[in-house]
Write a protein that holds these residues in place. Structure first.
Motif, PDB file in Angstrom:
ATOM      1  N   UNK A 502      -0.429 -16.440   4.570  1.00 51.06           N
ATOM      2  CA  UNK A 502       0.499 -16.377   3.447  1.00 51.06           C
ATOM      3  C   UNK A 502       0.474 -15.022   2.747  1.00 51.06           C
ATOM      4  N   UNK A 503       1.592 -14.687   2.083  1.00 53.92           N
ATOM      5  CA  UNK A 503       1.615 -13.502   1.226  1.00 53.92           C
ATOM      6  C   UNK A 503       0.762 -13.774  -0.011  1.00 53.92           C
ATOM      7  N   UNK A 504       0.291 -12.697  -0.604  1.00 55.70           N
ATOM      8  CA  UNK A 504      -0.609 -12.857  -1.731  1.00 55.70           C
ATOM      9  C   UNK A 504       0.087 -13.535  -2.906  1.00 55.70           C
ATOM     10  N   UNK A 505       1.334 -13.190  -3.142  1.00 53.32           N
ATOM     11  CA  UNK A 505       2.070 -13.806  -4.244  1.00 53.32           C
ATOM     12  C   UNK A 505       2.135 -15.317  -4.062  1.00 53.32           C
ATOM     13  N   UNK A 506       2.366 -15.773  -2.829  1.00 54.23           N
ATOM     14  CA  UNK A 506       2.443 -17.208  -2.537  1.00 54.23           C
ATOM     15  C   UNK A 506       1.114 -17.895  -2.783  1.00 54.23           C
ATOM     16  N   UNK A 507       0.003 -17.205  -2.389  1.00 52.47           N
ATOM     17  CA  UNK A 507      -1.327 -17.769  -2.608  1.00 52.47           C
ATOM     18  C   UNK A 507      -1.588 -17.993  -4.092  1.00 52.47           C
ATOM     19  N   UNK A 508      -1.221 -17.008  -4.906  1.00 54.06           N
ATOM     20  CA  UNK A 508      -1.471 -17.116  -6.336  1.00 54.06           C
ATOM     21  C   UNK A 508      -0.609 -18.225  -6.939  1.00 54.06           C
ATOM     22  N   UNK A 524       0.307 -19.572 -17.630  1.00 53.45           N
ATOM     23  CA  UNK A 524       1.562 -18.938 -17.230  1.00 53.45           C
ATOM     24  C   UNK A 524       1.205 -17.706 -16.419  1.00 53.45           C
ATOM     25  N   UNK A 525       2.116 -17.302 -15.556  1.00 53.75           N
ATOM     26  CA  UNK A 525       1.789 -16.155 -14.693  1.00 53.75           C
ATOM     27  C   UNK A 525       3.048 -15.376 -14.336  1.00 53.75           C
ATOM     28  N   UNK A 526       2.832 -14.081 -14.111  1.00 53.61           N
ATOM     29  CA  UNK A 526       3.886 -13.187 -13.632  1.00 53.61           C
ATOM     30  C   UNK A 526       3.294 -12.399 -12.475  1.00 53.61           C
ATOM     31  N   UNK A 527       3.740 -12.700 -11.279  1.00 55.56           N
ATOM     32  CA  UNK A 527       3.195 -12.046 -10.083  1.00 55.56           C
ATOM     33  C   UNK A 527       4.313 -11.298  -9.388  1.00 55.56           C
ATOM     34  N   UNK A 528       4.202  -9.987  -9.333  1.00 57.66           N
ATOM     35  CA  UNK A 528       5.201  -9.159  -8.653  1.00 57.66           C
ATOM     36  C   UNK A 528       4.858  -9.076  -7.165  1.00 57.66           C
ATOM     37  N   UNK A 529       5.836  -8.600  -6.379  1.00 57.14           N
ATOM     38  CA  UNK A 529       5.591  -8.414  -4.954  1.00 57.14           C
ATOM     39  C   UNK A 529       4.598  -7.266  -4.762  1.00 57.14           C
ATOM     40  N   UNK A 530       3.571  -7.539  -3.973  1.00 53.07           N
ATOM     41  CA  UNK A 530       2.560  -6.517  -3.693  1.00 53.07           C
ATOM     42  C   UNK A 530       2.739  -5.978  -2.283  1.00 53.07           C
ATOM     43  N   UNK A 531       2.224  -4.758  -2.022  1.00 51.25           N
ATOM     44  CA  UNK A 531       2.230  -4.259  -0.634  1.00 51.25           C
ATOM     45  C   UNK A 531       1.412  -5.184   0.244  1.00 51.25           C
ATOM     46  N   UNK A 532       1.593  -5.071   1.540  1.00 55.09           N
ATOM     47  CA  UNK A 532       0.822  -5.875   2.467  1.00 55.09           C
ATOM     48  C   UNK A 532      -0.642  -5.473   2.367  1.00 55.09           C
ATOM     49  N   UNK A 533      -1.499  -6.438   2.063  1.00 56.72           N
ATOM     50  CA  UNK A 533      -2.913  -6.149   1.827  1.00 56.72           C
ATOM     51  C   UNK A 533      -3.751  -6.580   3.010  1.00 56.72           C
ATOM     52  N   UNK A 534      -4.772  -5.759   3.383  1.00 55.39           N
ATOM     53  CA  UNK A 534      -5.717  -6.202   4.408  1.00 55.39           C
ATOM     54  C   UNK A 534      -6.501  -7.415   3.923  1.00 55.39           C
ATOM     55  N   UNK A 535      -6.989  -8.199   4.860  1.00 61.63           N
ATOM     56  CA  UNK A 535      -7.683  -9.443   4.512  1.00 61.63           C
ATOM     57  C   UNK A 535      -8.866  -9.239   3.556  1.00 61.63           C
ATOM     58  N   UNK A 539      -8.776 -11.143   0.134  1.00 63.00           N
ATOM     59  CA  UNK A 539      -9.755 -12.184  -0.146  1.00 63.00           C
ATOM     60  C   UNK A 539     -10.530 -11.916  -1.426  1.00 63.00           C
ATOM     61  N   UNK A 540     -11.001 -10.672  -1.614  1.00 62.99           N
ATOM     62  CA  UNK A 540     -11.792 -10.361  -2.803  1.00 62.99           C
ATOM     63  C   UNK A 540     -10.942 -10.375  -4.067  1.00 62.99           C
ATOM     64  N   UNK A 541      -9.696  -9.911  -3.986  1.00 58.39           N
ATOM     65  CA  UNK A 541      -8.820  -9.953  -5.150  1.00 58.39           C
ATOM     66  C   UNK A 541      -8.504 -11.395  -5.534  1.00 58.39           C
ATOM     67  N   UNK A 542      -8.316 -12.239  -4.512  1.00 59.26           N
ATOM     68  CA  UNK A 542      -8.044 -13.655  -4.774  1.00 59.26           C
ATOM     69  C   UNK A 542      -9.257 -14.318  -5.437  1.00 59.26           C
TER      70      UNK A 542
END
Length: 638
Positions: A502-508, A524-535, A539-542
């Motif tokens: 999944x994309x990071x935005x979808x995970x959040x 509440x949350x505001x998540x913008x589209x992020x660049x494609x991130x390495x795993x 994982x650590x950001x999540x």
């Protein structure tokens, strides 16, 4: 007739011999810059304590010996009074002046008697390092006498020198006045420039010591200063510029041996420290360490001894021991350098020391009277010291540069090791999370689902019976349903199988959908589209986001919380802002005390991502900003 001829011949020879006896070979003073002394200057060792008339009679009887050197008289350390004779004749029709300089650094007192042909005393001039500057014939750094001759005047100079207890290394020069002062000005400029260079080396090492607090730089300061003082003492400038006017005349009794011993001792100590030769680990180098300390102790004792009136015999022994200790120190420097040639800096150190070892060795041997060789111009000591101090100034600069680079490399290695340790720790944590999540989902989750089905089946069979039983069974079904949801939530918290898909935005956003099941905090949350991130980054950001949200649920006692996540193209950073309106906490106190598991995990993960974080907390709530550097172009290339 034959007999008469023989008598006449022998009579003429007797007259000629008597004439030569009465008329010495005069050095003609004309209009020259300087005059050769080898064939005219003579010396006599006074072992009987003769007075002036006795010395003049010895001169008339040809008991004085020729100098045998173009300008140098060297008898080493001596207990004798030495006399020198020089006959001068003004060959011009005008008054003429010359300056005689017995340029010794150890001449305590020199008295010049000016006599006519018959031995009548015409004038007396005094100089020497035991004579105050204002009482000298010429107030200069050299021991010098100005002789003024009338037209066609002849004089005989008898110079009495007293250097008992010191060395009698005396170069003699005879110059006209203009030539003398031109030489002195040039010499002063040279030694002034040399002193400036050495002082800059001292200042450089002193600044390094103040900055780094390492003893080797302080030893180099002591070595360079001793070297400078020895050079100045050897040429008379130490007395003339430093201590002579201050009344420290007693220091002139030990000047060369004392400063030579200090220079040699610190020279040895600096080499031992520069090559990091620890005397506790290497027994071979215990002897040079001991010699260096013995030399410094003897130098200190010399200062104490000259504060008392000691006789020439004791002074001679004190000075001789200082000279021999100096030679031992220099010899050990050479042996140490040879033993360390296999090391990277060994050849450079040997080359840097070689000039000074050669120059200082010959200087000490010359002072002892063993040789009269000067390997370098103008002086082996001066050139050797200058080359050595400059070479080691470069050496300590390089050493400091190398040490700093080594420390930086070590810090980088430590940092890399810490990052690797954090990475391994996070990998272990992640594996353990996955295992616990599987156990919860597959075992406990399935078991709760089966229990729920069994209870529902019992509830269905007992429908219409006791109302209280049915109500209890309904509550049990609700509790089991809630327990199953909690297990699912915890398993989802622990597991992250969907990170790669999944994309990071979808995970959040999925995470926040799960959070809606709890009714403690309104998120509440505001998540913008992020660049494609390495795993690893994903994982650590999540995990960071989960950690911050869990902290709000567990500790904040907040009603509302907000998350904002976006990519800052200008700063090339992923920025995460999490805030709540809870009770807050004392961040300074948390930093001073042992950090909790949540803060430690946050710091580890942020450090692993090479990011930074800021926490602002108070009674109105808490706000946390996390910045993770991310260069899109770099990762796209990879």
């Amino acid at each position: 007739m034959f007999l008469l001829s023989v008598l006449v011949l022998f009579g003429k020879q007797g007259i000629m011999a008597n004439d030569i006896f009465l008329k010495p070979a005069y050095l003609l003073i004309e209009d020259q810059e300087d005059y050769p002394l080898e064939d005219h200057l003579q010396f006599f060792e006074d072992q009987e304590g003769l007075d002036l008339s006795g010395i003049f009679e010895a001169y008339r009887q040809h008991k004085f010996q020729a100098l045998g050197h173009p300008y140098l008289f060297n008898k080493g350390f001596s207990q004798s009074i030495w006399w020198f004779a020089l006959a001068l004749e003004n060959a011009t029709e005008t008054e003429n002046s010359v300056i005689l300089s017995p340029a010794s650094a150890s001449l305590l007192e020199g008295t010049l008697y000016i006599l006519n042909d018959e031995g009548k005393l015409m004038d007396t001039k005094r100089s020497g390092y035991g004579i105050r500057n204002e009482d000298r014939d010429m107030d200069t750094r050299l021991i010098s006498y100005q002789i003024t001759l009338a037209p066609k005047e002849r004089v005989i100079l008898l110079l009495k020198t007293d250097s008992r207890g010191r060395n009698t290394y005396i170069p003699f020069f005879l110059d006209n006045v203009d030539s003398y002062w031109i030489f002195e000005v040039n010499r002063a400029a040279f030694f002034g420039g040399l002193s400036t260079v050495l002082c800059f080396a001292v200042l450089f090492a002193l600044l390094l010591f103040i900055y780094l607090r390492e003893r080797i730089y302080l030893i180099f300061v002591a070595y360079a200063l001793s070297c400078l003082l020895m050079i100045l003492e050897e040429d008379g400038y130490a007395y003339h510029w430093l201590y002579g006017e201050e009344g420290l005349h007693a220091l002139s009794q030990i000047g060369i041996p004392f400063f030579g011993l200090l220079t040699s001792a610190f020279f040895l100590k600096f080499n031992l420290h520069f090559q990091t030769l620890d005397n506790n680990r290497l027994r071979l180098y215990q002897i040079p360490w001991l010699i260096s300390y013995l030399a410094l102790f003897w130098a200190a004792l010399m200062l104490v001894l000259i504060s008392f009136r000691i006789d020439a015999n004791l002074l001679l022994k004190v000075n001789l021991l200082a000279m021999y200790l100096s030679i031992f120190c220099v010899a050990f420097v050479l042996l140490i350098n040879i033993s360390q040639m296999h090391k990277r800096m060994g050849l450079y150190i040997l080359s840097a020391n070689l000039f000074l070892v050669i120059g200082l060795t010959f200087y000490l041997l010359n002072s002892l009277g063993y040789t009269s060789i000067n390997p370098f111009y103008p002086n082996g000591l001066v050139i050797g010291a200058l080359v050595n101090v400059l070479a080691f100034t470069v050496g300590i600069g390089y050493r400091n540069y190398k040490d700093r680079n080594d420390k930086e490399a070590l810090l980088i290695q430590i940092s890399e090791n810490e990052k690797q340790s954090i990475k391994e720790k996070l990998q272990v944590q992640e594996a353990e999370r996955q295992r616990i999540a599987r156990d919860l989902h597959d075992d406990l989750g399935a078991l709760l689902a089966m229990i729920r089905l069994k209870v529902e089946n019992v509830e269905h069979k007992l429908s219409g019976l006791n109302g209280q039983v049915i109500e209890g069974l309904s509550e049990s079904v609700m509790l089991l349903d809630k327990a199953a949801k909690d297990v699912r939530f915890i398993a989802h918290e622990l597991a992250s199988e969907e990170l790669d898909q999944k994309q990071f935005k979808t995970l959040v956003e999925d995470l926040f959908q799960i959070l809606k099941a709890q009714h403690q905090v309104k998120f509440s949350h505001q998540v913008a589209e992020l660049p494609k991130l390495p795993t690893p980054i994903k994982g650590n950001l999540f995990r960071i986001i989960k950690e911050l949200l869990n902290n709000i649920l567990k500790h904040a006692e907040a009603q509302e919380a907000e998350l904002e996540l976006f990519y800052d193209e200008e700063d090339e950073e992923i920025k995460l802002i999490v805030s709540d309106n809870g009770k807050g906490f004392d961040w300074k106190k948390v930093k001073e005390e042992k950090k909790g598991m949540g803060i430690s995990n946050l710091e580890n993960r942020v450090a692993f991502l090479k990011g930074t974080y800021e926490i602002s907390s108070g009674p109105q709530g808490t706000s946390i900003l996390v910045c993770i550097p991310y260069d899109v172009k770099t990762y796209e290339k990879e």
